[in-house]
Scaffold this active site. Sequence first.
Site, PDB file in Angstrom:
ATOM      1  N   ASP A   1     -57.098 -67.891  47.527  1.00  0.00           N
ATOM      2  CA  ASP A   1     -57.003 -69.078  48.382  1.00  0.00           C
ATOM      3  C   ASP A   1     -58.375 -69.764  48.368  1.00  0.00           C
ATOM      4  O   ASP A   1     -58.691 -70.501  47.436  1.00  0.00           O
ATOM      5  CB  ASP A   1     -56.557 -68.586  49.769  1.00  0.00           C
TER       6      ASP A   1
ATOM      7  N   GLY B   1     -52.213 -56.511  49.732  1.00  0.00           N
ATOM      8  CA  GLY B   1     -51.297 -57.520  49.188  1.00  0.00           C
ATOM      9  C   GLY B   1     -50.853 -57.335  47.756  1.00  0.00           C
ATOM     10  O   GLY B   1     -49.763 -57.750  47.383  1.00  0.00           O
TER      11      GLY B   1
ATOM     12  N   LYS C   1     -54.341 -71.047  44.833  1.00  0.00           N
ATOM     13  CA  LYS C   1     -54.267 -72.343  45.524  1.00  0.00           C
ATOM     14  C   LYS C   1     -55.474 -73.193  45.125  1.00  0.00           C
ATOM     15  O   LYS C   1     -56.517 -73.129  45.774  1.00  0.00           O
ATOM     16  CB  LYS C   1     -54.254 -72.128  47.047  1.00  0.00           C
TER      17      LYS C   1
ATOM     18  N   ASP D   1     -48.187 -60.971  53.246  1.00  0.00           N
ATOM     19  CA  ASP D   1     -47.733 -60.811  54.620  1.00  0.00           C
ATOM     20  C   ASP D   1     -47.995 -62.034  55.478  1.00  0.00           C
ATOM     21  O   ASP D   1     -48.872 -62.850  55.190  1.00  0.00           O
ATOM     22  CB  ASP D   1     -48.471 -59.629  55.277  1.00  0.00           C
TER      23      ASP D   1
ATOM     24  N   VAL E   1     -47.474 -68.672  52.084  1.00  0.00           N
ATOM     25  CA  VAL E   1     -46.373 -67.938  51.439  1.00  0.00           C
ATOM     26  C   VAL E   1     -46.353 -66.471  51.869  1.00  0.00           C
ATOM     27  O   VAL E   1     -47.394 -65.905  52.223  1.00  0.00           O
ATOM     28  CB  VAL E   1     -46.454 -68.049  49.898  1.00  0.00           C
TER      29      VAL E   1
ATOM     30  N   GLU F   1     -55.279 -59.387  41.973  1.00  0.00           N
ATOM     31  CA  GLU F   1     -55.169 -59.986  43.301  1.00  0.00           C
ATOM     32  C   GLU F   1     -53.774 -60.578  43.486  1.00  0.00           C
ATOM     33  O   GLU F   1     -53.187 -61.094  42.539  1.00  0.00           O
ATOM     34  CB  GLU F   1     -56.195 -61.110  43.453  1.00  0.00           C
ATOM     35  N   ASP F   2     -53.273 -60.537  44.714  1.00  0.00           N
ATOM     36  CA  ASP F   2     -51.994 -61.169  45.005  1.00  0.00           C
ATOM     37  C   ASP F   2     -52.131 -62.689  45.066  1.00  0.00           C
ATOM     38  O   ASP F   2     -51.326 -63.422  44.512  1.00  0.00           O
ATOM     39  CB  ASP F   2     -51.403 -60.632  46.322  1.00  0.00           C
TER      40      ASP F   2
END
Length: 178
Positions: free
Chosen positions: A106, A47, A134, A162, A156, A102-103
């Site tokens: 979560d 990611g 998040k 992805d 998202v 990191e992308d």
Amino acid sequence: MKTIQLHDKTFEVYIPETGIAEIVNSVATAINNSGVEKPLFIAVLNGSFLFAADIMRKITIPNAEISFIKLASYQGTESSGIVNELIGLNQDLKGRNIIILEDIIDTGNTLEKIIELFQNKEIASFKTATLLYKPKAYKKEIPIDYIGKSIPNDFVVGYGLDYEEIGRNLPHIYKLKN
Ligand code: IMP
Ligand code: MG
């Protein structure tokens, strides 16, 4: 608003390309001004590949390095259950100033596993930078040092992120349309 279809779901633009560039700039500026010396950036695939590429071009710290890892989980023996392993980490980390890229963070499960796998390597300093975060989903105590943008619990895609492996090539970030 322009929408796109990926597999069975419809997405709408959430952060346009220009907005992403501003977020990347703000993270790079914070890292550049942090005083860290000779950092070793470690991007978590898949990611973060676009975020890593873009942020590295904005880093002005001398002798900055980058490497890429992937977290692989496989079923171990019955007693050990799921085993996590880092693929791609070949260099000596002793005395290094590590910055994880990191992308998205979560629940924090991935970050926690990565940190576990970096234990006992005599690292000088360890920081985490993420494009998206998040906060309502995050369940860990681990501090996140550089946050591009905090977002609600929406799913998202785009700019590396992805939905079942597609959508990573999209230049904007999209969110699931309700
Ligand atoms: P974690 O819950 O913090 O461990 O996040 C695990 C991984 O889930 C991330 O590295 C992403 O690959 C993926 N992920 C979490 N939220 C999203 C999202 O909104 N879109 C796409 N991938 C996501
Ligand atoms: Mg994914």
